[in-house]
Write a protein that holds these residues in place. Structure first.
Motif, PDB file in Angstrom:
ATOM      1  N   PHE A   1      25.487  -3.227  72.414  1.00 11.80           N
ATOM      2  CA  PHE A   1      26.167  -3.043  71.141  1.00 11.80           C
ATOM      3  C   PHE A   1      25.771  -4.151  70.171  1.00 11.80           C
ATOM      4  CE2 PHE A   1      29.631  -3.134  68.139  1.00 11.80           C
ATOM      5  CZ  PHE A   1      30.024  -1.805  68.021  1.00 11.80           C
ATOM      6  N   THR A   2      25.788  -5.393  70.709  1.00 12.21           N
ATOM      7  CA  THR A   2      25.469  -6.537  69.841  1.00 12.21           C
ATOM      8  C   THR A   2      24.077  -6.403  69.249  1.00 12.21           C
ATOM      9  OG1 THR A   2      26.578  -7.700  71.607  1.00 12.21           O
ATOM     10  CG2 THR A   2      25.767  -9.017  69.789  1.00 12.21           C
ATOM     11  N   PHE A   3      23.108  -6.040  70.125  1.00 11.36           N
ATOM     12  CA  PHE A   3      21.725  -5.926  69.639  1.00 11.36           C
ATOM     13  C   PHE A   3      21.609  -4.833  68.582  1.00 11.36           C
ATOM     14  CE2 PHE A   3      20.625  -7.816  73.858  1.00 11.36           C
ATOM     15  CZ  PHE A   3      19.994  -8.945  73.358  1.00 11.36           C
ATOM     16  N   ILE A   4      22.286  -3.695  68.860  1.00  8.51           N
ATOM     17  CA  ILE A   4      22.162  -2.568  67.925  1.00  8.51           C
ATOM     18  C   ILE A   4      22.850  -2.941  66.610  1.00  8.51           C
ATOM     19  CG2 ILE A   4      22.710  -0.138  67.576  1.00  8.51           C
ATOM     20  CD1 ILE A   4      22.534   0.179  70.628  1.00  8.51           C
ATOM     21  N   MET A   5      23.938  -3.670  66.743  1.00  4.53           N
ATOM     22  CA  MET A   5      24.640  -4.124  65.546  1.00  4.53           C
ATOM     23  C   MET A   5      23.695  -4.964  64.686  1.00  4.53           C
ATOM     24  SD  MET A   5      27.393  -3.586  64.236  1.00  4.53           S
ATOM     25  CE  MET A   5      29.076  -3.781  64.049  1.00  4.53           C
TER      26      MET A   5
ATOM     27  N   GLU B   1      20.016   5.056  62.119  1.00  6.19           N
ATOM     28  CA  GLU B   1      19.941   5.375  63.552  1.00  6.19           C
ATOM     29  C   GLU B   1      20.802   4.411  64.365  1.00  6.19           C
ATOM     30  OE1 GLU B   1      18.243   7.782  65.213  1.00  6.19           O
ATOM     31  OE2 GLU B   1      17.444   8.722  63.412  1.00  6.19           O
ATOM     32  N   CYS B   2      20.762   3.118  63.983  1.00  2.00           N
ATOM     33  CA  CYS B   2      21.557   2.154  64.747  1.00  2.00           C
ATOM     34  C   CYS B   2      23.041   2.475  64.629  1.00  2.00           C
ATOM     35  CB  CYS B   2      21.306   0.732  64.248  1.00  2.00           C
ATOM     36  SG  CYS B   2      19.713   0.123  64.772  1.00  2.00           S
ATOM     37  N   LEU B   3      23.443   2.872  63.427  1.00  4.32           N
ATOM     38  CA  LEU B   3      24.869   3.204  63.267  1.00  4.32           C
ATOM     39  C   LEU B   3      25.239   4.398  64.134  1.00  4.32           C
ATOM     40  CD1 LEU B   3      25.113   2.592  59.449  1.00  4.32           C
ATOM     41  CD2 LEU B   3      26.582   1.534  61.159  1.00  4.32           C
ATOM     42  N   GLU B   4      24.365   5.403  64.136  1.00  4.09           N
ATOM     43  CA  GLU B   4      24.671   6.566  64.976  1.00  4.09           C
ATOM     44  C   GLU B   4      24.776   6.153  66.431  1.00  4.09           C
ATOM     45  OE1 GLU B   4      22.403  10.055  64.542  1.00  4.09           O
ATOM     46  OE2 GLU B   4      22.550  10.091  62.373  1.00  4.09           O
TER      47      GLU B   4
END
Length: 2045
Positions: free
Chosen positions: A1326-1330, A1343-1346
């Motif tokens: 989650f942290t990385f995608i955030m 895309e990251c938000l999805e």
């Protein structure tokens, strides 16, 4: 005054800037107080004033300025940021304070400057003060000088750099202002205090009166060394020490000297300005110097003499000048001119210092030969010249020339040369005078001490004495082995007299002595003026310090253990010290021998020695042998004994037995006695004579070996070979050579005289006897092992046939290493005596190269040739160069003397014609090879100019120059290159090519060196400027070279060197230094002792295959560049490498290329851990970059080299992308087979893949993603978890790719991200995608938000990091993004969270702008709370579905099964991992997956790996299971008949169908469900489903998830489709759960997941919005009941307990969820009386134990609702009631019962029930339990109520508080809340009452919705607290209790309300949270509702197919009273449903 009040209010910093001076004055005063008050030097307050301090000191108002100065001083003293203001403030002080009339202002200004110096800003202050000296105002100049003087006197010359000050001093003395001159005088006196006489030369040109005044002042200066009295902040320890001494009384001077070197010795030379003299030479100088008249020549020389008197000369090209001076010295007939020219040379050498080194080689021989002159003034001038020249070069460089002169016949030359050597030695240290130099010098000097001329002998003694003093006895004694005692004593006597320049006494002492010229001691030195000596002493302060330090560590050879010294003079030559002398002894006469022998041998023995009878002789020998065996070593007269043996018949003995014995005795004597060379000479001739004898040969060889051991092999071998070849017997010759071959292997090669052998070997090779030739070739082979390829050079002129034999022999030896010597070492091993031996071995290679016959080509380098080379016409120049090439080629090996050639070639290096430049470079390469190591002396005049060519604009010229430099460096080693300023001067040139080339070369060479000259430091400032060069490549090369410079110079020195940089540059460079410090390699280890012996020294080390070398030295990647220090030797290395290196190295490579069969990943134990440690410890670069720089790629390469197959690595790092594809293909191929390897290199593989993400080539990217998918699948199968290091160096780069413009790639990346959650915690993902949402790329953000939405959906709110609140706020910011897709993604994500978390989301999001909030609310409404776009799992499946229709049948055949099964696996794993994350216990985690995966794998294998999707389901022939069922029309053409071949077995067919149940395509799934339903309906076929139940349930609950996550969110999908799918799923599951035998197969884990899915569905508010949604929910209710009743009771009970535990643990899980789980548990509790006997109580109690362990009572009581604790208690109660005390026997599965309160609780309950009599009905137990609990809780009533009222009173939680109060009142109707209301205001009381009423009406009125929101009505009743009348469940109590009519009335009432409400508008529903969070009044539905649900489903299907009019009456159940759970009605209902389904199916035909 009105104004005052205004500014008084301002803050201090604003006052300081106010326009009123009073305001400013006040501001400064307050600032001063503030500055003195702030304790913390890092306080943020300081920063406020950063920009103001300059204004403080430059205030225009004098009064204010004074205060401002005080404040500024306080600021500088206390603020940590003050340093940033240095420049501007110092400049302000100089220009605006020093000109003030007030003394106080100046004083403060001075203090501020000194304070800046104290805070380490000395350079900046000094710069400003020096600028001030140019000011026009004399006041300012005086103040600046005074400040400088004060600074120097307090801080000392170490901190205040004197050079720039001394530079301006003369100018100050010329000032018109007296005040300035006086101040300058004071400054000069202060400087004199610190540097003494070094100040004289710079001031020699000032006005003589001033100079005289100065001299007078200087005399007064005290002679005590000055001390620093004020210290920098970084010198606090020194300060403390100083203060301590002051306290003691300042008398600690003596002690101080040792600890802290007193003021550094300043070299006057350094302080001087260099003078350029070449341009000042008279125009006609070169003509005049050649003039016929000596007066003209004298004039020319005098002009030069005048110029070279300048003490420091600018470097330039002095070659021509030196050339003419040399000519005068050598050829001029007028001795006066010779002396004058010598003086000029001395002046040049002194002025140029190291820069003169390049000319030294030319001049030295000429001067030495000129010593034949007798005139004292000429001799003195020559001595001065040669001494000055010596200081510019090294002994090593001129040794050749000096040694050449030593053999001159002229005694004066010999004498002066010896004296010169003696003087030179005095400048050496043990490290600069290694054995390799001592050896030839000692040899030559030994000849001198035996010379007939006494002056030559004296000089020789002095030179040897000096050598002894410098190098120590241990080093010199081996060379003095043969010197008699008298001479040795004389040498020692000289040694004691010698005064070293910087020798044994350290710094201080040596300096004191140096001051005195050494005249008294050395008569020959009388000429050297005292001043000169002093100057020299001052010249080398650096070395003064270094000498002593270098000694212990020094280069490896010298620092041998001191123990070796114990060997006395013997070195390696003998066994013990004294013996060495005895290797020779005086010859004894035969009489003496007989006498001595008679003393030790029996008389009979001596008589029979020459008996005529052989038997007597034999007997005599036997006695002789016995006697020898018994003798002691000390008493054995060896020489006498061997002379006895040699007595007639001696070696002419005819009887072989006697002869054998005789030879054996010789061997014995040699082994046992002190055998001397004299004795050896007696016997050797005889031995050689017998060596070829068939019978005696072996004994003769044994004796020779023994003698070799006694007298050293080198001597013995020389004797033996000479003797063998002086006779004609070929047998003896060949056997002697054979013996020698063996002996060399046994003794090693040290000390052998190769030259002598070579001539004999040549003789042998020419022999007619083939045996001799063969032996010679064998011997050459053995020598090759030690000497290497240079050996071949001696035989190149042999006949081709012979040469090919020699080559073949060498070929055989290739790759072998020389064996370790086994003999000849035992005697040395005393105390490490192998020293000497090793030393000698070090020289072997040198010897060999030196032995090559070298041609002197100087006579061929004619003037004509030189002028050709310099001709104007390039063709003629080319001709000249061609001639040189052919001269060198013809000569092959040449002597170092090459006349004028260097100067001529140097000119050609900057030829305008590039072809000639290249030709010159190739000549220089050739020259290096031809001259060998002697090329050293040309490094300065030819080598450095080659480096200049590295800056050429043409690539090929640069490459040629680099090759040349390398060829030279291989011959010379690096020392010569690094010494002096030449390299730094090259680096200074701002030519990017030159800088790149030079830095690249240094980066390659420096790591291989063990030590470097100190001059390398001179390159550092230029290295720093390269770090900031405009050219990127230069910067890169400079960064690469940085660690290697640091490796030699150390971080401290490098950091210190940044002092001169600008502040901005300094910070950058320091950061790079820190980074380099982490990557700094260790210095190469000295070659291990063993290896040097095995290998036999340098040369062999060099010619070994590189791999061996690398291993030996233990360095990682030394490649094949031998350490130049180790391998100065080796002949023309270019060849050497060529011949051997090539062959050896290429073999393994070839093999490797062909052989790609091995593993591609090599497992290095702990390799990964080590790499992580290195990264943590910053030894390597952290994998963190925006684009990968070369150093990262190189680092990865090196890390991979140890664990990835070489050929694969070459592919991976190839420049061409196709090779990357190849590499990926190989990696994919090996993935399965090399799991462990892949995991051990995983960090490197992932890093390499991140590099591929930066490639532009799509095919590589696609391939990489394909590999990643497979890789992560493998890792999750292996249950591997990514380490932090792997994740952080990979995930961020993968996330970059989510933003790719290509859809395919984005989709793949999402799929990979999704799989990663299986091997890396979702919360960390989650942290990385955030982080990824912060990208500039909008696609990536979206895309990251999805993806975040999917994570929250899959894993609940607890994945949000760092907290859900922060994460949501972050996400919500994107609602306002300018890009539409990002906005949508953000909204969808938050809607998803809303679905999981309800209204709380708004609280977490915080304040949004109105626009954003309205968008969000609108979206939540519109989406009917649908979750955001599907998570990747489904995203994978949707788009492809419609593509492949035309694909051929086999593709279709393979597609779906494979596709679905692998997806199932992934989805399933996600599911499992989720559970694992939620803390589920071991059982549920492991029961299912294995068998489930197994089947799927089978399907996968069946279907190969083709990946293709299909639009719809394939038709099956399922004849072997049941008659063909007719299924709706398939939408694609028929499939090939082979389909069934693959699924021949029933099991695999069922697997296939089940896998389709989870299909993403609704139709496919419905058909599969219908087929399964069909099977389940036919009793005869039911059993085929056995064994597949878990699998089927998994598929179904995955389908439920799929609907929940994807289909419901898909706006394009017809919602009727979804309802249809739901009804099929629920229908077939109900069918399944009616078949008890199958239902019982469901395992705990699967049941848990199933219940999870069903309850989630019940709570899905979107379902009711569907037309038939309510019915769906009812059917689910029914199904849940079926599951609870029919499954294996242990499994379901266990599953529910675990599910409850998980739901309570998961913070994001809705309270409603756990509530429903508890209702199911209550339901189970009520079934217990019937099922208790089928339950495995041990397992259930274990689950409860685990539950209580996770939730101890205290924790449970903290839960918002007290349901969990009641549920659990009721369950335990019921169990106790049913089992009684026996229950305690079921705790067997619990390991540690004390971990939870289970046991104690059970005991309590049992005890309690024993006390009560009779057993009550189940219901009462429930009530009883609740009541007991109630009593307990009453005690806490007040606390609870207090808490509730607190909430009502607070703003935020009012509503929550009221709701809780309502709950509380409802539960405890008798609770008294009066006391709490009494104390409050009337308003508050009415507010509370109103609130409670509102809640009541809301709940009563709208209770019906509860049913539709998914609270299963059938289970409702059981949860109602006991204090309210219990409403029985609609199913009725299975215990058979009566239900009162009131219950039914209540129910009717609710039903009526429900009907009314059903028609009301949907929008009126209360917000979801109010329904979810508070348990509503129970609502109950009758079975009719259930049937209605089915009906409506059927109705919908009927409408669709317009078929079959169904009579609804048939389906009506028999009235309200009927309860569904009564078996009959349930059965009827189910039969009914079955019929319905039948009809639907038939209607679809």
């Amino acid at each position: 005054m009105g104004d005052d009040s205004e500014w008084m209010k301002l803050p201090i910093d604003q006052k300081c800037e106010h326009k009123l001076w009073k305001a400013r004055l006040n501001g400064y005063e307050e600032a001063l107080k503030l500055f003195q008050k702030i304790d913390d030097e890092k306080s943020p307050e300081w920063s406020k004033y950063l920009g103001l301090i300059k204004k403080f000191v430059t205030d225009s108002n004098a009064v204010a300025q004074l205060k401002g100065l005080e404040a500024a001083l306080a600021y500088v003293e206390n603020a940590h940021v003050a340093g940033k203001t240095t420049g501007e403030v110092a400049s302000g002080v100089v220009n605006k304070v020093f000109n003030q009339p007030k003394a106080r202002a100046k004083e403060l200004g001075l203090d501020i400057c000194l304070m800046y110096i104290e805070i380490e800003k000395g350079e900046a202050v000094q710069e400003e003060l020096l600028k001030g000296l140019d000011n026009k105002n004399p006041k300012i100049i005086v103040a600046c000088i005074e400040t400088l003087r004060k600074a120097l006197s307090e801080f000392g010359s170490k901190i205040i750099s004197l050079k720039p000050i001394i530079k301006v001093l003369p100018k100050l003395f010329e000032s018109r202002e007296k005040a300035v001159r006086d101040e300058a005088k004071l400054l000069a006196v202060e400087i004199y205090r610190w540097i003494r006489d070094a100040l004289r030369p710079p001031l020699q040109n000032i006005n003589s009166v001033q100079l005289k005044e100065l001299e007078e002042e200087w005399v007064k200066v005290s002679s005590a060394a000055p001390k620093q009295t004020r210290f920098l902040r970084s010198q606090q320890e020194l300060k403390a020490k100083f203060e301590q001494q002051q306290a003691v009384g300042g008398d600690a001077d003596g002690g101080d000297d040792d600890e802290e070197e007193a003021v550094p010795q300043v070299d006057a030379y350094e302080l001087l300005e260099a003078v350029e003299i070449l341009s000042k030479l008279p125009k006609d100088f070169y003509e005049k110097i050649e003039a016929k008249k000596w007066q003209e020549r004298k004039e020319a020389l005098e002009a030069v003499e005048l110029l070279v008197k300048n003490p420091k000369l600018e470097s330039g090209d002095y070659a021509d000048l030196v050339k003419v001076l040399k000519k005068v010295v050598g050829k001029d007939t007028n001795v006066m001119l010779v002396a004058l020219a010598a003086k000029c040379l001395a002046g040049l050498a002194a002025g140029l210092r190291k820069k003169f080194g390049q000319y030294a080689g030319h001049v030295v021989p000429t001067i030495l030969e000129k010593f034949k002159e007798k005139k004292p003034q000429v001799v003195q001038a020559l001595q001065e010249a040669i001494d000055a020249i010596f200081l510019t070069t090294t002994l090593q460089n001129i040794s050749e020339d000096v040694l050449a002169v030593m053999d001159n016949k002229n005694p004066t030359i010999k004498q002066q040369t010896s004296l010169f050597i003696a003087r030179s030695f005095r400048h050496c240290t043990p490290s600069t005078l290694p054995k390799s130099l001592l050896k030839p010098f000692c040899a030559a000097l030994l000849k001198h001490i035996n010379d007939s001329a006494p002056e030559v002998r004296d000089a020789g003694f002095e030179a040897l004495g000096t050598a002894l003093k410098v190098a120590g006895e241990k080093a010199v004694n081996p060379f003095l082995a043969d010197v008699d005692k008298l001479k040795l004593d004389r040498i020692k006597e000289c040694a004691e007299k010698v005064e070293l320049v910087y020798g044994k006494k350290t710094g201080g002492a040596a300096e004191k002595k140096e001051g005195k010229p050494v005249t008294g001691k050395t008569p020959a030195l009388s000429g050297t003026s005292g001043d000169k000596e002093t100057k020299d002493a001052a010249t080398k302060p650096g070395s003064l310090k270094k000498a002593p330090t270098a000694k212990p560590g020094g280069p490896p050879k010298k620092g041998k253990p001191a123990a070796a010294a114990g060997m006395g003079g013997a070195g390696a030559k003998g066994k013990k010290g004294p013996e060495t002398k005895e290797i020779f002894e005086s010859e004894l006469s035969i009489e003496v021998c007989e006498e001595k022998a008679a003393a030790v041998l029996p008389a009979s023995c001596i008589q029979q020695l020459d008996s005529g009878n052989w038997k007597e002789r034999l007997a005599c020998m036997e006695e002789f042998q016995k006697a020898v065996e018994l003798m002691e070593r000390s008493e054995m007269p060896c020489q006498a004994l061997v002379r006895m043996l040699a007595k007639k018949p001696g070696w002419k003995e005819t009887n072989f037995q006697v002869m054998q014995m005789k030879l054996h005795i010789v061997a014995l004597i040699a082994q046992k006695g002190n055998f001397s060379k004299t004795s050896a000479q007696v016997v050797l001739d005889g031995l050689v004579d017998k060596v070829g004898d068939v019978k005696c040969g072996s004994n003769a060889k044994e004796a020779m070996t023994a003698i070799a051991e006694a007298c050293q092999l080198p001597w013995t071998a020389e004797q033996v070979v000479a003797m063998a070849f002086s006779q004609k017997n070929p047998k003896n010759q060949s056997e002697t050579l054979n013996w020698l071959s063996n002996a060399i292997k046994e003794f090693g090669f040290s000390g052998l005289n190769v030259k002598a052998f070579i001539s004999n070997v040549k003789t042998a090779l020419a022999a007619t006897n083939p045996a001799v030739r063969t032996s010679a070739i064998t011997l050459l082979g053995v020598m090759y092992l030690y000497v290497g390829p240079p050996l071949r050079m001696f035989f190149e002129d042999e006949k081709p046939a012979l040469l090919s034999q020699i080559d073949a022999e060498f070929e055989k030896m290739q790759g072998q290493t020389a064996p370790a010597p086994t003999r000849g070492i035992s005697r040395n091993s005393v105390g490490g005596g192998d020293d000497g031996e090793e030393e000698e071995q070090e020289d072997v290679g040198n010897d060999v190269v030196d032995l090559l016959p070298r041609t002197d080509i100087s006579d061929k380098i004619t003037d004509e040739l030189v002028s050709k080379i310099g001709d104007k016409n390039w063709k003629i120049r080319k001709e000249g160069l061609d001639e040189v090439t052919s001269i060198i080629n013809d000569a092959k090996f040449i002597q170092p003397n090459i006349g004028e050639l260097p100067a001529a070639l140097k000119g050609r290096l900057n030829d305008s014609n590039k072809i000639l430049v290249q030709q010159t470079l190739s000549i220089l390469q050739q020259l290096a090879t031809a001259m060998g190591p002697n090329i050293k002396q040309h490094v300065k005049n030819l080598g450095i100019p080659v480096i200049t060519v590295l800056g050429d604009s043409k690539n090929n010229v640069r490459a040629a120059a680099l090759a040349t430099v390398n060829a030279w460096a291989e011959q010379t080693g690096m020392k010569e290159w690094l010494e002096g300023e030449d390299l730094s001067a090259e680096l200074k040139k701002e030519n990017p090519f030159l800088r790149q080339g030079l830095l690249g070369w240094l980066a390659e060479k420096l790591p291989t060196l063990r030590s470097v000259p100190s001059d390398v430091l001179l390159c550092v400032p230029h290295l720093y400027s390269c770090l900031e060069d405009r050219n990127g490549d230069v910067r890169k090369k400079a960064q690469d070279a940085l660690p290697f410079f640091m490796m030699h110079l150390g971080f401290e020195k490098m950091a210190k060197a940044t002092g001169k940089l600008k502040p901005t540059s300094k910070d950058q460079v320091l950061a790079m230094l820190e980074k380099a410090k982490a990557n700094m390699p260790a210095k190469p280890a000295p070659p291990a002792k063993v290896s040097s012996r095995v290998v036999g020294g340098a040369a062999p080390a060099k010619f070994q295959p590189a791999s061996a070398l690398a291993e030996d030295t233990g360095s990682n990647t030394m490649e094949s560049k031998p350490d130049p220090k180790k391998a100065k030797a080796g002949g023309p290395p270019s060849k050497a490498k060529g011949v051997q290196g090539k062959k050896v190295l290429s073999k393994p490579n070839l093999k490797e290329d062909d052989d790609k069969s091995g593993p591609i990943f090599i497992i290095v134990p702990n390799g990964k851990e080590q790499r992580m440690k290195d990264e943590k410890g910053l030894k390597v670069l952290k994998w963190n970059f925006t684009t990968p720089r070369d150093e990262y790629i190189e680092q990865l390469k090196t890390q991979m080299s140890s664990c990835v197959a070489k050929w694969l690595q070459d592919e991976m790092f190839h420049a061409d992308f196709q090779h990357h594809n190849k590499a990926l293909a190989v990696m994919i191929e090996h993935l399965e087979s090399e799991k462990d390897g892949v995991i051990s290199c995983l960090d490197l593989i992932l890093k390499w893949l991140t590099l591929r993400f930066f490639d532009t080539n799509t095919s590589v990217l696609m391939k990489a993603l394909e590999y990643l998918k497979l890789l992560f699948n493998l890792l999750s199968q292996e249950e591997y978890h990514l380490t932090e290091n792997e994740a952080s160096s990979f995930i961020p780069y993968l996330i970059l790719k989510v933003g790719e413009p290509k859809d395919v790639i984005r989709k793949d990346v999402r799929a990979i991200l999704n799989r990663m959650c299986l091997i890396y915690p979702a919360s960390k993902m989650f942290t990385f995608i955030m982080e990824g949402t912060k990208s500039k790329n909008s696609k990536q953000r979206a895309e990251c938000l999805e993806e975040l939405g999917c994570l929250v959906e899959s894993y609940g709110m607890n994945v949000c990091q760092p907290t859900p609140g922060k994460a949501l706020k972050e996400m919500a910011t994107h609602i306002g993004d300018r890009d539409n897709t990002v906005r949508n993604a953000a909204l969808n994500t938050i809607v998803t969270v809303y679905n999981v978390h309800g209204d709380q989301v708004f609280k977490l999001i915080g304040n949004l702008s109105e626009k954003d909030m309205s968008m969000l609310e609108e979206r939540i409404k519109r989406s009917a709370k649908r979750p955001s776009a599907a998570p990747v799992r489904q995203a994978e499946e949707k788009p492809q579905r419609t593509q492949n229709i035309s694909a051929n049948a086999s593709m279709l055949r393979k597609g779906p099964a494979e596709d679905m099964s692998s997806k199932l696996k992934i989805m399933y794993r996600t599911y499992r991992i989720q559970n694992r994350n939620m803390g589920s216990h071991s059982e549920s985690a492991h029961t299912v997956p294995r068998e489930f995966q197994l089947d799927l794998d089978e399907i996968e294998n069946d279907n190969g790996t083709v990946r293709c999707e299909m639009p719809a389901l394939v038709q099956h022939k399922l004849d072997d299971i049941f008659e063909p069922v007719l299924i709706p029309e398939p939408k694609i053409r028929a499939v090939s008949p082979h389909f069934d071949d693959m699924h021949s077995s029933i099991a695999s067919t069922i697997n296939f169908v089940i896998s389709q149940v989870a299909s993403g395509d609704i139709n496919t799934s419905i058909k599969a469900l219908a087929q399964i339903d069909e099977v389940l309906r036919q009793e005869c076929k039911v059993e085929v489903m056995s064994g597949h139940i878990d699998q089927f349930l998994i598929a179904t609950f995955m389908q439920l998830r799929l609907i929940y996550n994807t289909h419901m969110a898909d706006e394009k999908l017809d919602k009727d489709e979804i309802v249809k799918l739901y009804s099929c799923i629920i229908g077939s599951m109900i069918t399944l759960f009616q078949i008890e035998s199958l239902a019982r197969e469901a395992s705990t884990g699967v049941l848990k997941d199933l219940m999870h899915g069903l309850i989630t569905l019940l709570l899905d508010s979107r379902v009711e919005d569907l037309e038939e949604g309510v019915q769906v929910i009812r059917s689910v209710n029914l199904l849940v009941l079926k599951v609870l009743e029919k499954s294996d009771q242990t499994n379901i009970l266990s599953a529910l307990l675990v599910l409850l535990q998980d739901s309570l643990l998961a913070t994001a899980s809705s309270p409603k969820f756990s509530e429903l789980v508890m209702k199911c548990l209550w339901r189970m509790v009520r079934l217990l009386p019937e099922t208790i006997n089928t339950i495995n109580l041990d397992r259930i109690l274990l689950d409860i134990h685990v539950f209580l362990k996770v939730f101890p009572k205290e924790k449970l009581k903290q839960c918002k609702s007290e349901f969990p604790i009641r549920t659990l208690k009721t369950l335990l109660h019921t169990l106790c009631k049913l089992k009684g005390p026996k229950i305690l026997d079921h705790l067997t599965m619990i390991d540690n019962k004390n971990e939870s309160e289970l046991e104690s609780y059970l005991c309590r309950v049992i005890k309690h029930s024993m006390d009560q009599t009779g057993s009550k009905a189940d219901k009462d137990t429930e009530k009883g339990a609740s009541r007991i609990e109630e009593k307990a809780s009453k005690a806490k009533v007040n606390d609870i109520l207090a808490e509730i009222f607190k909430k009502i009173g607070s703003k935020e939680n009012t509503k929550e508080g009221l709701a809780e109060l309502y709950e509380y009142k409802k539960k405890y109707s008798d609770a008294d809340i009066e006391p709490f209301l009494k104390n409050s205001s009337q308003f508050f009381q009415s507010y509370v009452e109103k609130g409670l009423r509102l809640i009541e009406t809301e709940r009563e009125g709208k209770g019906s919705i509860a049913g539709s929101t998914g609270i299963s009505p059938q289970m409702e009743g059981t949860c109602v607290p006991a204090s309210t009348p219990t409403v029985s469940s609609s199913i009725g109590n299975t215990n058979g209790e009566e239900v009162g009519p009131s219950v039914y009335l209540e129910r009717l009432k609710i039903l009526r309300q429900r009907c009314g409400l059903d028609n009301a508008k949907q929008e009126d529903r209360p917000p979801l949270t109010s329904l979810l969070s508070k348990p509503a009044v129970p609502t109950v539905a009758s079975s009719t509702d259930m049937l209605h649900s089915k009906l409506s489903q059927l109705r919908e299907s009927r409408e669709q197919y317009q078929h079959l009019d169904l009579d609804s009456n048939q389906t009506h159940s028999s009235g309200i009273g009927t309860t569904l759970a009564s078996p009959s009605s349930a059965a009827a209902n189910i039969d009914d449903l079955k019929k319905r389904l039948e009809r639907i199916k038939s209607s679809r035909k």
